[in-house]
Motif scaffolding. Sequence first.
Motif, PDB file in Angstrom:
ATOM      1  N   UNK A 180     -36.324   9.485  -5.906  1.00 45.44           N
ATOM      2  CA  UNK A 180     -36.020   9.851  -4.525  1.00 45.44           C
ATOM      3  C   UNK A 180     -35.415   8.649  -3.797  1.00 45.44           C
ATOM      4  N   UNK A 181     -34.470   8.936  -2.910  1.00 44.92           N
ATOM      5  CA  UNK A 181     -33.695   7.893  -2.241  1.00 44.92           C
ATOM      6  C   UNK A 181     -34.319   7.552  -0.887  1.00 44.92           C
ATOM      7  N   UNK A 182     -34.345   6.269  -0.581  1.00 44.95           N
ATOM      8  CA  UNK A 182     -34.706   5.781   0.755  1.00 44.95           C
ATOM      9  C   UNK A 182     -33.533   4.963   1.282  1.00 44.95           C
ATOM     10  N   UNK A 183     -33.094   5.260   2.489  1.00 43.32           N
ATOM     11  CA  UNK A 183     -31.943   4.586   3.085  1.00 43.32           C
ATOM     12  C   UNK A 183     -32.365   3.320   3.819  1.00 43.32           C
ATOM     13  N   UNK A 184     -31.580   2.263   3.641  1.00 45.03           N
ATOM     14  CA  UNK A 184     -31.739   1.024   4.400  1.00 45.03           C
ATOM     15  C   UNK A 184     -30.489   0.831   5.237  1.00 45.03           C
ATOM     16  N   UNK A 185     -30.636   0.866   6.560  1.00 42.51           N
ATOM     17  CA  UNK A 185     -29.517   0.678   7.480  1.00 42.51           C
ATOM     18  C   UNK A 185     -29.756  -0.608   8.268  1.00 42.51           C
ATOM     19  N   UNK A 250     -36.368   9.242   3.478  1.00 46.73           N
ATOM     20  CA  UNK A 250     -36.715   8.550   4.716  1.00 46.73           C
ATOM     21  C   UNK A 250     -35.774   7.362   4.873  1.00 46.73           C
ATOM     22  N   UNK A 251     -35.890   6.660   6.012  1.00 41.70           N
ATOM     23  CA  UNK A 251     -34.933   5.589   6.284  1.00 41.70           C
ATOM     24  C   UNK A 251     -35.552   4.475   7.115  1.00 41.70           C
TER      25      UNK A 251
END
Length: 374
Positions: A180-185, A250-251
């Motif tokens: 599963x992917x978690x975004x880092x902005x 989530x992010x």
Amino acid sequence: ASGDLHGSNLMKAIKQRDPEANFRCWGGDLMEAAGGELVKHYRDLAFMGFLEVALHLRQILNNIKICEIDLLMYEPDVLILIDYPGFNLRVAEFAHDYGIKVVYYISPQVWAWKKNRIKKIQQFVDEMIVILPFEKDFYEKHNVPVHFVGHPLLDAIDSDIRDSEEVRQFRSFNQLDDREIVAILPGSRKQEIVKMLPVMIEVAKQYPQFQFVVSGVKWQDQSLYDKYLKSTTIPLVIDQTYSLLLNAKSALVTSGTATLETALLGTPQVVCYRGSAVSYVIAKHLIKGINYISLVNLIMDKPVVTELIQYEMNAKRLAEEFEKITFDEANISRMKADYDNLHHLLADSHASANAAEVIVNGKLKTENGKFLMS
């Protein structure tokens, strides 16, 4: 980056109403692609924080002088300003003195701090075009001609994007695995990336069961990202923020327009912000009467998303909040319900079209169709 996005969409909407419209702009790649003659790129203008502005004051003042000279040489029918008040209000005063019509699209946050700026807006701005519902009441109270047009992000985040090929193929296109992917902005400004990205990476290392992915911008030197990512297996994707968020569970998001984008795309998030110690102390002293820094919480006037500010923005606290937006189903459901209400508050889409209507066919109808955008 957000100003470049909204400016480009406004330019397209103006072109639809006035095909002969001519643009000269201080913006970015998107405004140039929309047909504007780019004078300066925002990467040369983006200084954030009191100390950072002080250190680059000579460069900033020189840019203002260049803009003023360029304004007189171009002789636009309308000067369109987008946020960035420290720079743009100086240019507004100059334009007003030379009889150039001034429209301000996307209000500076005068309702949060530096309320004395309202006097300059009253004097030098012909029309305010606002994108947040409570801003209309604020400007009407101060007798400033104002139009609420809805939020332009609703134009950028239309329903079609969710079913686009880019979103569907995001994982395979970027050669991501099945986790599963978690975004880092980490933000788009250099000082944001330097402050936020190392802490976000520190948290990512604690959760190997997820595929953390960093969202970057193409105009930023990639060596800046590589400095922090070279010792990790965390991938970097460039200019694919919406596709990343739509594929993410989530992010971790740096405060700014990205927090609102994340909410409108429906991704649970924790909001992060750290500045220099000097800037933080000054901001604490100047900002009065507001309880939040993220657009999501400001618009909803309640803590929809957790904000980790300055000393709270550390690996321990960020990990705690990451678990709440990733594993706590009750919290996730509550946040998404608030996101739905947020979408409703921002009115319908077509903000760019509504703003263009005011500029082209309203009180600011032009004679020669020349626009300078900053």
